[in-house]
Design a protein around this motif. Sequence first.
Motif, PDB file in Angstrom:
ATOM      1  N   UNK A  61       5.835  -5.319  -0.212  1.00 58.23           N
ATOM      2  CA  UNK A  61       6.359  -6.477  -0.571  1.00 58.23           C
ATOM      3  C   UNK A  61       7.008  -6.733  -1.650  1.00 58.23           C
ATOM      4  N   UNK A  62       6.734  -5.766  -2.706  1.00 57.71           N
ATOM      5  CA  UNK A  62       7.227  -5.786  -4.081  1.00 57.71           C
ATOM      6  C   UNK A  62       6.644  -6.566  -5.084  1.00 57.71           C
ATOM      7  N   UNK A  63       5.091  -6.707  -4.843  1.00 54.02           N
ATOM      8  CA  UNK A  63       4.204  -7.448  -5.725  1.00 54.02           C
ATOM      9  C   UNK A  63       4.043  -6.354  -6.707  1.00 54.02           C
ATOM     10  N   UNK A  64       4.243  -6.908  -8.050  1.00 59.01           N
ATOM     11  CA  UNK A  64       3.798  -6.302  -9.155  1.00 59.01           C
ATOM     12  C   UNK A  64       2.387  -6.154  -9.338  1.00 59.01           C
ATOM     13  N   UNK A  65       2.331  -5.257 -10.294  1.00 60.91           N
ATOM     14  CA  UNK A  65       0.647  -4.683 -10.714  1.00 60.91           C
ATOM     15  C   UNK A  65      -0.134  -6.026 -11.146  1.00 60.91           C
ATOM     16  N   UNK A  66       0.642  -6.848 -12.106  1.00 60.75           N
ATOM     17  CA  UNK A  66       0.063  -8.046 -12.552  1.00 60.75           C
ATOM     18  C   UNK A  66      -0.350  -8.976 -11.480  1.00 60.75           C
ATOM     19  N   UNK A  67       0.569  -9.472 -10.531  1.00 63.18           N
ATOM     20  CA  UNK A  67       0.544 -10.324  -9.435  1.00 63.18           C
ATOM     21  C   UNK A  67      -0.737  -9.858  -8.703  1.00 63.18           C
ATOM     22  N   UNK A  68      -0.474  -8.414  -8.210  1.00 59.07           N
ATOM     23  CA  UNK A  68      -1.364  -7.866  -7.614  1.00 59.07           C
ATOM     24  C   UNK A  68      -2.995  -8.030  -7.860  1.00 59.07           C
ATOM     25  N   UNK A  69      -3.115  -7.714  -9.124  1.00 59.66           N
ATOM     26  CA  UNK A  69      -4.352  -8.176  -9.854  1.00 59.66           C
ATOM     27  C   UNK A  69      -4.710  -9.462  -9.756  1.00 59.66           C
ATOM     28  N   UNK A  70      -3.868 -10.343 -10.154  1.00 60.17           N
ATOM     29  CA  UNK A  70      -4.440 -12.037 -10.099  1.00 60.17           C
ATOM     30  C   UNK A  70      -4.504 -12.456  -8.651  1.00 60.17           C
ATOM     31  N   UNK A  71      -3.628 -12.262  -7.612  1.00 61.93           N
ATOM     32  CA  UNK A  71      -3.513 -13.027  -6.554  1.00 61.93           C
ATOM     33  C   UNK A  71      -4.347 -12.337  -5.470  1.00 61.93           C
ATOM     34  N   UNK A  72      -4.659 -10.869  -5.523  1.00 61.31           N
ATOM     35  CA  UNK A  72      -5.042 -10.053  -4.392  1.00 61.31           C
ATOM     36  C   UNK A  72      -6.419  -9.752  -4.844  1.00 61.31           C
ATOM     37  N   UNK A  73      -6.495  -8.995  -5.874  1.00 57.10           N
ATOM     38  CA  UNK A  73      -7.794  -8.189  -6.301  1.00 57.10           C
ATOM     39  C   UNK A  73      -8.928  -9.317  -6.699  1.00 57.10           C
ATOM     40  N   UNK A  74      -8.472 -10.217  -7.436  1.00 56.60           N
ATOM     41  CA  UNK A  74      -9.376 -11.005  -8.049  1.00 56.60           C
ATOM     42  C   UNK A  74      -9.988 -11.817  -7.038  1.00 56.60           C
ATOM     43  N   UNK A  75      -9.315 -12.509  -5.917  1.00 53.47           N
ATOM     44  CA  UNK A  75      -9.979 -13.316  -5.064  1.00 53.47           C
ATOM     45  C   UNK A  75     -10.814 -12.603  -3.906  1.00 53.47           C
ATOM     46  N   UNK A  76     -10.486 -11.230  -3.838  1.00 55.11           N
ATOM     47  CA  UNK A  76     -11.303 -10.393  -3.078  1.00 55.11           C
ATOM     48  C   UNK A  76     -12.882  -9.792  -3.620  1.00 55.11           C
TER      49      UNK A  76
END
Length: 301
Positions: free
Chosen positions: A187-202
């Motif tokens: 979906x084109x998510x950047x590494x920073x967005x991936x870390x903040x919005x996906x990795x941290x909540x999980x």
Amino acid sequence: MTGFISLKKKRLRKSIKKPTGDRVFNGLNIFFLILFCLLVIIPLLNLIAFAFSTGTRNSEVTFLPVGFTFDMFSYVMKDAAFWRSALNSVIITVCVTFFSNLFMAMAAYPLSKPDFPFKKGILTFFIITMLFSAGIVPAVLLLRDLGLYGTIWGVIIISINNVFNMLLYKSFFEGLPKETIEAAEVDGVSNFQMFIKIVLPMSLPVFASCAFFTIVGTWNSYSGALMFIGTTSDKEAFWPLSLYIYNLLQYSPSTDPTSFLNTNLTNVQSASIIISVIPILIIYPFVIRYIKSGITLGSEK
């Protein structure tokens, strides 16, 4: 029918005797567990008894207060130096917990990627810093050159690095669902967005566990403050609560034998220790459900 099968299984389990070795092993486990609990509980009961007792009757105190009183807690709570030290401890603990876990998680995230370049070399560098230390002198010289020696900010900077937590984060990130990560990348998510919005909540379980242990370790630690702030009177405004209690435990009775502190020194020391534990006891119930799932991280991996 189901009830009958269940009853039959219970009878079968009762009829099966454990080997003698297993029973001995279980008995020793229970014995040492009870012994360990007693070693923890008995000094704690004695400490509480002293905190609620009158100093003139300390020779009678065992595990119950003698001459029950709240005067020791009142004395500590009225001390302006106590509240100033408590505020310093809150600032140090909050800053160290936030920045340490943020930076360690940010370092762990790329190292959890199998295709990250120079991964082994960087990871080895981190592990070497965990196993071997340059000592106190370089840290003191660095903080002095930065103008931070003798302040709480020097203690904060020195305490941020925690490679063990970084390894826990790395291990947890490696176990995250790869499908979710790959779908976000498509979906084109950047590494920073991936870390903040996906990795941290999980990653709440490992974050809660690491954050709680960082809070406990930082709140209770006095060695860093002792080395990088000192116990001289001109640095008293920067003492954390742990260093305040350390100095109280080192207190030498003054020439006035009638003063309250001289008469009740052991009791005041006990009361200050009990008060210092209360913030940790308040935080613990809010993170225990995350710790239960995060604490088994290492064994699962």
